[in-house]
Design an enzyme around this catalytic site. Structure first.
Site, PDB file in Angstrom:
ATOM      1  N   CYS A   1      40.332  10.949   9.451  1.00  0.00           N
ATOM      2  CA  CYS A   1      40.130   9.831  10.419  1.00  0.00           C
ATOM      3  C   CYS A   1      40.110  10.622  11.786  1.00  0.00           C
ATOM      4  CB  CYS A   1      41.641   8.868  10.495  1.00  0.00           C
ATOM      5  SG  CYS A   1      41.436   7.546  11.645  1.00  0.00           S
TER       6      CYS A   1
ATOM      7  N   THR B   1       0.697  -1.235   0.007  1.00  0.00           N
ATOM      8  CA  THR B   1       0.150   0.084   0.074  1.00  0.00           C
ATOM      9  C   THR B   1       0.875   1.335  -0.046  1.00  0.00           C
ATOM     10  OG1 THR B   1      -1.741  -1.220   1.109  1.00  0.00           O
ATOM     11  CG2 THR B   1      -1.938   1.073   1.248  1.00  0.00           C
TER      12      THR B   1
END
Ligand SMILES: Cc1ncc(COP(=O)(O)O)c(C=O)c1O
Length: 379
Positions: free
Chosen positions: A332, A242
């Site tokens: 990093c 749906t």
């Protein structure tokens, strides 16, 4: 007490607030117009009409055919679908991609590679972070198998944009399927799909003041793929279940508003980005900008790297406690945090701390002044 008024939201590439006019368009479908679009009586027909009208609106704006527009749950589902279909339905055995794609593409491609279903190549990047078109040409020319090229239109972290037509034409010349993740550009740039050599593009409503959890996939009428969610006959048998009725109505309304406002808003937001660049440059020594912010770039995104110091390492935390909302993304950071694969790919300098500022029509120069003042204290 809400502190909404005192917060500064500079993370519009992550998501944007819903436009009140979009909410207004959606509201009746939460309440009175609740019919299941597959039901044949009047409630159902009303819902079906709303979905098909939304599809027509989206198709018209993108200059596509309504039958080429499929509503999905967002950019991730759209890219997963396109990439899987290219491999399983269209016979592609070699994927060419870049190291700076969104995880929705990157992890899908890696998955197919690890299953042994495809060969995988990464196109080289230029120092500007743009893809190396000569390398792409070589990869396509040297491939022994049918290729899927999957490259994003605009990068969500650094803003770099590909030349969509140039990439599309290269793919066309080499008989490759082209999927372009346009999540950061649908609703932000005009697209004319009739005149664009691309097989699949994607969109997500929440990136342009529409609702979350709804998106679209454009599938060019010349490519035929198989159903990818099995069940009922929704979305022309391709995606069963749906429909997200109010989401779809909201998606179309948000795209309509964004298109109407494009000229004024894009100039305004670009002005904010340039203003922020100037201000930060003047105030913070050693600051650099990632990607190609003054070249082929999203006007909404500014990726800034600050020299790493004990103080600047805390920048995201300090911005947050000052009610300033931004995204991180460094090469990093700590051991637990892998950092950003995009920043690592373009600028592998562990001595920098990267922040993405991304703007919308709701932001102001006064907010930028405030943020830059705070940055001065934090760096
Ligand atoms: C470039 C890009 N692609 C795909 C996505 C995924 O979209 P969604 O979260 O709506 O599935 C995003 C959202 O962050 C994005 O920025």
């Amino acid at each position: 007490m809400s502190n909404k008024a005192t917060r500064i939201y500079f993370d519009n590439a992550a998501t944007t607030p819903l436009d009140p006019a979009v909410l207004e368009a959606m509201m009746p479908y939460f309440t009175d117009k609740f019919g299941n679009p597959s039901s044949i009586y009047s409630y159902g027909r009303e819902s079906r009409l709303a979905i098909e009208n939304a599809r027509k609106t989206v198709a018209k704006i993108l200059n596509a055919h309504p039958a080429e527009i499929f509503f999905t749950s967002g950019g991730t589902e759209s890219s997963n679908t396109a990439i899987n279909a290219a491999i399983h339905d269209l016979g592609c055995r070699h994927i060419i991609t870049s190291p700076i794609e969104h995880h929705a593409t990157m992890h899908t491609v890696d998955h197919l590679y690890h299953l042994g279903e495809v060969a995988l190549s990464h196109v080289k990047l230029l120092p500007s972070g743009h893809i190396d078109m000569d390398d792409l040409e070589q990869l396509l020319a040297n491939s022994q198998q049918k290729c899927l090229v999957t490259l994003m239109h605009a990068n969500n972290e650094i803003g770099n944009m590909i030349d969509l037509h140039a990439v599309g034409n290269l793919c066309k010349m080499n008989g490759a399927i082209f999927h372009c993740d346009t999540v950061q550009t649908v609703g932000h740039f005009p697209l004319d799909l009739r005149a664009t050599p691309v097989h699949f593009i994607t969109g997500a409503g929440h990136k342009f003041h529409g609702p979350k959890g709804v998106g679209m996939l454009y599938i060019n009428e010349n490519v035929k793929i198989k159903p990818y969610i099995h069940g009922g006959s929704q979305e022309r048998n391709m995606r069963a279940g749906t429909e997200n009725l109010y989401g779809i109505v909201g998606f179309a309304k948000a795209l309509e508003l964004a298109t109407e406002q494009y000229d004024t808003q894009s100039n305004y937001i670009k002005g904010l980005k340039l203003y922020m660049m100037e201000k930060v440059k003047n105030v913070v020594p050693g600051v650099t900008f990632n990607g190609d912010p003054l070249g082929r770039s999203l006007y909404t995104v500014l990726s800034v790297s600050f020299p790493k110091t004990e103080k600047s390492e805390m920048i995201l935390f300090n911005l947050d406690i000052n009610n300033i909302c931004v995204s991180g993304g460094s090469a990093c950071t700590s051991g637990a945090d892998q950092g950003s694969h995009v920043i690592r790919a373009i600028n592998n300098d562990p001595n920098q701390v990267t922040v993405r500022f991304s703007f919308s029509k709701h932001n102001t120069r006064e907010e930028i002044d405030f943020v830059v003042e705070k940055l001065k204290e934090m760096i």
